[in-house]
Write a protein that holds these residues in place. Structure first.
Motif, PDB file in Angstrom:
ATOM      1  N   GLN A  97       0.826  -1.206   0.000  1.00  0.00           N
ATOM      2  CA  GLN A  97       0.000   0.000   0.000  1.00  0.00           C
ATOM      3  C   GLN A  97       0.863   1.259   0.000  1.00  0.00           C
ATOM      4  O   GLN A  97       0.563   2.234  -0.708  1.00  0.00           O
ATOM      5  N   PHE A  98       1.944   1.231   0.778  1.00  0.00           N
ATOM      6  CA  PHE A  98       2.826   2.389   0.839  1.00  0.00           C
ATOM      7  C   PHE A  98       3.552   2.586  -0.485  1.00  0.00           C
ATOM      8  O   PHE A  98       3.674   3.709  -0.973  1.00  0.00           O
ATOM      9  N   LEU A  99       4.039   1.506  -1.094  1.00  0.00           N
ATOM     10  CA  LEU A  99       4.743   1.615  -2.370  1.00  0.00           C
ATOM     11  C   LEU A  99       3.827   2.169  -3.460  1.00  0.00           C
ATOM     12  O   LEU A  99       4.260   2.925  -4.327  1.00  0.00           O
ATOM     13  N   ALA A 100       2.542   1.789  -3.394  1.00  0.00           N
ATOM     14  CA  ALA A 100       1.593   2.302  -4.378  1.00  0.00           C
ATOM     15  C   ALA A 100       1.365   3.804  -4.187  1.00  0.00           C
ATOM     16  O   ALA A 100       1.213   4.554  -5.159  1.00  0.00           O
ATOM     17  N   LEU A 101       1.385   4.247  -2.930  1.00  0.00           N
ATOM     18  CA  LEU A 101       1.174   5.664  -2.658  1.00  0.00           C
ATOM     19  C   LEU A 101       2.340   6.515  -3.163  1.00  0.00           C
ATOM     20  O   LEU A 101       2.138   7.535  -3.814  1.00  0.00           O
ATOM     21  N   ILE A 102       3.560   6.107  -2.838  1.00  0.00           N
ATOM     22  CA  ILE A 102       4.703   6.938  -3.209  1.00  0.00           C
ATOM     23  C   ILE A 102       5.004   6.873  -4.705  1.00  0.00           C
ATOM     24  O   ILE A 102       5.741   7.716  -5.223  1.00  0.00           O
ATOM     25  N   SER A 103       4.445   5.882  -5.390  1.00  0.00           N
ATOM     26  CA  SER A 103       4.622   5.833  -6.844  1.00  0.00           C
ATOM     27  C   SER A 103       3.642   6.765  -7.565  1.00  0.00           C
ATOM     28  O   SER A 103       3.819   7.048  -8.747  1.00  0.00           O
ATOM     29  N   ASP A 104       2.635   7.236  -6.849  1.00  0.00           N
ATOM     30  CA  ASP A 104       1.671   8.186  -7.403  1.00  0.00           C
ATOM     31  C   ASP A 104       2.072   9.585  -6.951  1.00  0.00           C
ATOM     32  O   ASP A 104       2.004   9.905  -5.757  1.00  0.00           O
ATOM     33  N   PRO A 105       2.513  10.464  -7.850  1.00  0.00           N
ATOM     34  CA  PRO A 105       2.996  11.798  -7.448  1.00  0.00           C
ATOM     35  C   PRO A 105       1.959  12.610  -6.667  1.00  0.00           C
ATOM     36  O   PRO A 105       2.311  13.311  -5.718  1.00  0.00           O
ATOM     37  N   VAL A 106       0.702  12.523  -7.062  1.00  0.00           N
ATOM     38  CA  VAL A 106      -0.343  13.293  -6.375  1.00  0.00           C
ATOM     39  C   VAL A 106      -0.531  12.789  -4.952  1.00  0.00           C
ATOM     40  O   VAL A 106      -0.565  13.567  -3.990  1.00  0.00           O
ATOM     41  N   ALA A 107      -0.630  11.469  -4.790  1.00  0.00           N
ATOM     42  CA  ALA A 107      -0.807  10.895  -3.459  1.00  0.00           C
ATOM     43  C   ALA A 107       0.425  11.119  -2.602  1.00  0.00           C
ATOM     44  O   ALA A 107       0.315  11.409  -1.406  1.00  0.00           O
ATOM     45  N   ALA A 108       1.602  11.000  -3.202  1.00  0.00           N
ATOM     46  CA  ALA A 108       2.837  11.228  -2.445  1.00  0.00           C
ATOM     47  C   ALA A 108       2.919  12.667  -1.954  1.00  0.00           C
ATOM     48  O   ALA A 108       3.375  12.934  -0.834  1.00  0.00           O
ATOM     49  N   GLY A 109       2.481  13.618  -2.775  1.00  0.00           N
ATOM     50  CA  GLY A 109       2.468  15.013  -2.354  1.00  0.00           C
ATOM     51  C   GLY A 109       1.503  15.250  -1.200  1.00  0.00           C
ATOM     52  O   GLY A 109       1.806  16.021  -0.279  1.00  0.00           O
ATOM     53  N   ARG A 110       0.344  14.573  -1.245  1.00  0.00           N
ATOM     54  CA  ARG A 110      -0.609  14.713  -0.141  1.00  0.00           C
ATOM     55  C   ARG A 110      -0.042  14.133   1.144  1.00  0.00           C
ATOM     56  O   ARG A 110      -0.235  14.697   2.226  1.00  0.00           O
ATOM     57  N   VAL A 111       0.641  13.007   1.041  1.00  0.00           N
ATOM     58  CA  VAL A 111       1.264  12.403   2.227  1.00  0.00           C
ATOM     59  C   VAL A 111       2.302  13.346   2.811  1.00  0.00           C
ATOM     60  O   VAL A 111       2.368  13.548   4.035  1.00  0.00           O
ATOM     61  N   ALA A 112       3.134  13.934   1.956  1.00  0.00           N
ATOM     62  CA  ALA A 112       4.176  14.848   2.424  1.00  0.00           C
ATOM     63  C   ALA A 112       3.571  16.065   3.105  1.00  0.00           C
ATOM     64  O   ALA A 112       4.043  16.499   4.161  1.00  0.00           O
ATOM     65  N   ASP A 113       2.502  16.633   2.521  1.00  0.00           N
ATOM     66  CA  ASP A 113       1.879  17.825   3.106  1.00  0.00           C
ATOM     67  C   ASP A 113       1.228  17.501   4.446  1.00  0.00           C
ATOM     68  O   ASP A 113       1.388  18.243   5.425  1.00  0.00           O
ATOM     69  N   LEU A 114       0.495  16.391   4.503  1.00  0.00           N
ATOM     70  CA  LEU A 114      -0.158  16.013   5.747  1.00  0.00           C
ATOM     71  C   LEU A 114       0.869  15.665   6.819  1.00  0.00           C
ATOM     72  O   LEU A 114       0.707  16.015   7.998  1.00  0.00           O
ATOM     73  N   ASN A 115       1.932  14.997   6.405  1.00  0.00           N
ATOM     74  CA  ASN A 115       3.006  14.666   7.338  1.00  0.00           C
ATOM     75  C   ASN A 115       3.620  15.935   7.927  1.00  0.00           C
ATOM     76  O   ASN A 115       3.940  15.998   9.124  1.00  0.00           O
ATOM     77  N   ALA A 116       3.787  16.960   7.110  1.00  0.00           N
ATOM     78  CA  ALA A 116       4.357  18.229   7.589  1.00  0.00           C
ATOM     79  C   ALA A 116       3.460  18.867   8.638  1.00  0.00           C
ATOM     80  O   ALA A 116       3.943  19.365   9.667  1.00  0.00           O
ATOM     81  N   TRP A 117       2.156  18.847   8.403  1.00  0.00           N
ATOM     82  CA  TRP A 117       1.242  19.428   9.391  1.00  0.00           C
ATOM     83  C   TRP A 117       1.262  18.643  10.696  1.00  0.00           C
ATOM     84  O   TRP A 117       1.242  19.231  11.791  1.00  0.00           O
ATOM     85  N   LEU A 118       1.286  17.330  10.597  1.00  0.00           N
ATOM     86  CA  LEU A 118       1.351  16.512  11.814  1.00  0.00           C
ATOM     87  C   LEU A 118       2.664  16.734  12.551  1.00  0.00           C
ATOM     88  O   LEU A 118       2.702  16.794  13.786  1.00  0.00           O
ATOM     89  N   ARG A 119       3.750  16.847  11.786  1.00  0.00           N
ATOM     90  CA  ARG A 119       5.060  17.094  12.398  1.00  0.00           C
ATOM     91  C   ARG A 119       5.074  18.451  13.095  1.00  0.00           C
ATOM     92  O   ARG A 119       5.673  18.599  14.158  1.00  0.00           O
ATOM     93  N   PHE A 120       4.420  19.432  12.514  1.00  0.00           N
ATOM     94  CA  PHE A 120       4.338  20.754  13.120  1.00  0.00           C
ATOM     95  C   PHE A 120       3.649  20.688  14.482  1.00  0.00           C
ATOM     96  O   PHE A 120       4.041  21.388  15.425  1.00  0.00           O
ATOM     97  N   GLY A 121       2.645  19.835  14.602  1.00  0.00           N
ATOM     98  CA  GLY A 121       1.886  19.747  15.853  1.00  0.00           C
ATOM     99  C   GLY A 121       2.517  18.888  16.917  1.00  0.00           C
ATOM    100  O   GLY A 121       2.048  18.879  18.070  1.00  0.00           O
ATOM    101  N   THR A 122       3.590  18.168  16.585  1.00  0.00           N
ATOM    102  CA  THR A 122       4.203  17.281  17.583  1.00  0.00           C
ATOM    103  C   THR A 122       4.891  18.044  18.706  1.00  0.00           C
ATOM    104  O   THR A 122       5.281  17.442  19.706  1.00  0.00           O
ATOM    105  N   VAL A 123       5.030  19.364  18.575  1.00  0.00           N
ATOM    106  CA  VAL A 123       5.632  20.142  19.658  1.00  0.00           C
ATOM    107  C   VAL A 123       4.808  20.018  20.932  1.00  0.00           C
ATOM    108  O   VAL A 123       5.364  20.002  22.042  1.00  0.00           O
ATOM    109  N   VAL A 124       3.496  19.889  20.783  1.00  0.00           N
ATOM    110  CA  VAL A 124       2.638  19.729  21.965  1.00  0.00           C
ATOM    111  C   VAL A 124       2.899  18.383  22.634  1.00  0.00           C
ATOM    112  O   VAL A 124       3.011  18.297  23.871  1.00  0.00           O
TER     113      VAL A 124
END
Length: 256
Positions: free
Chosen positions: A116-143
């Motif tokens: 499932q992960f390999l399929a996501l990162i092979s799709d540029p659109v899905a990979a970009g969404r993962v990267a953006d969402l990951n950034a927001w989650l990483r931003f909130g980990t300060v709490v």
């Protein structure tokens, strides 16, 4: 009244027009671009400005946090504002570099990754969404890191805000440090990024040393206590980073 002393009708009409166009605002001179960029230059060029004082204190482990604990809020930038600045620098300038490194590392060992992960990162659109969402989650980990600091010092019964300040300052150093390390990585091609793993590990060691010294200065603990807590917090930081990535993958996969 003489003709020379009477105001020009054109000038009077122009002044009235400007006053109507800018109700409740300061004079145009105060709002000019020259005034704006002049203030920016004064802030950046003055070694005694709040911004430079804050960065100099941040480079001394625990100094900025200890000043915040002591209530010295006028001399330095507020912790949240500094965290927002550091986050903007990291996520806009360095995040894509490190995320590409992570994807390259995982793709070199596809047998160990879920299909499932390999399929996501092979799709540029899905990979970009993962990267953006990951950034927001990483931003909130300060709490969450602040909660971790509170658990390590639970006997002191300090307010949670104090531990959040420490976590915010730690992440500022983290983001600034790895933004600098991203420069040589970004200049390398994708085939050479794997050779920079040692540079990233060196950055983690520097971050651990900073964390230990900051704990000792800010919380006034012995070296052994600072080392144990510092290692625990660095491991928690890495765990939160990994968890944020996995959560982003699952959320994007569920919404596809």
């Amino acid at each position: 009244m003489s003709a020379e002393s009477r105001p020009s009708p054109g000038l009077a009409q122009d002044a009235s027009h400007r006053a109507d166009a800018m109700p409740g605002l300061a004079s145009p001179a105060d709002l000019s671009a020259r005034r704006f960029f002049g203030s920016l230059w004064d802030e950046l060029s003055s070694l005694d400005s709040r911004s430079w004082r804050t960065l100099k204190a941040l480079m001394i482990p625990g100094e900025l946090t200890r000043a915040a604990f002591a209530g010295q809020r006028q001399r330095y930038l507020p912790p949240l504002r500094l965290y927002l600045i550091a986050s903007a620098v990291f996520f806009f300038l360095a995040w894509d570099v490190y995320y590409a490194m992570m994807v390259d590392t995982l793709q070199r060992n596809p047998a160990a990754q879920p299909a499932q992960f390999l399929a996501l990162i092979s799709d540029p659109v899905a990979a970009g969404r993962v990267a953006d969402l990951n950034a927001w989650l990483r931003f909130g980990t300060v709490v969450l890191l602040g909660l971790g600091v509170a658990v390590l010092f639970w006997r002191r019964r300090w307010p949670l805000g104090a531990h959040l300040i420490f976590a915010a300052h730690y992440y500022c150093v983290d983001f600034f440090l790895f933004s600098l390390l991203a420069i040589p990585v970004s200049l390398a091609g994708s085939a050479q990024r794997a050779s920079y793993d040692g540079l990233i590990n060196l950055g983690l060691l520097v971050l651990l040393g900073y964390l230990i010294a900051a704990l000792r200065r800010a919380y006034q603990v012995r070296w052994i206590g600072a080392m144990i807590r510092g290692l625990a917090l660095l491991l928690l930081d890495l765990l939160l980073s990994t968890t944020a990535n996995q959560a982003a993958i699952l959320l994007v996969a569920a919404l596809r």
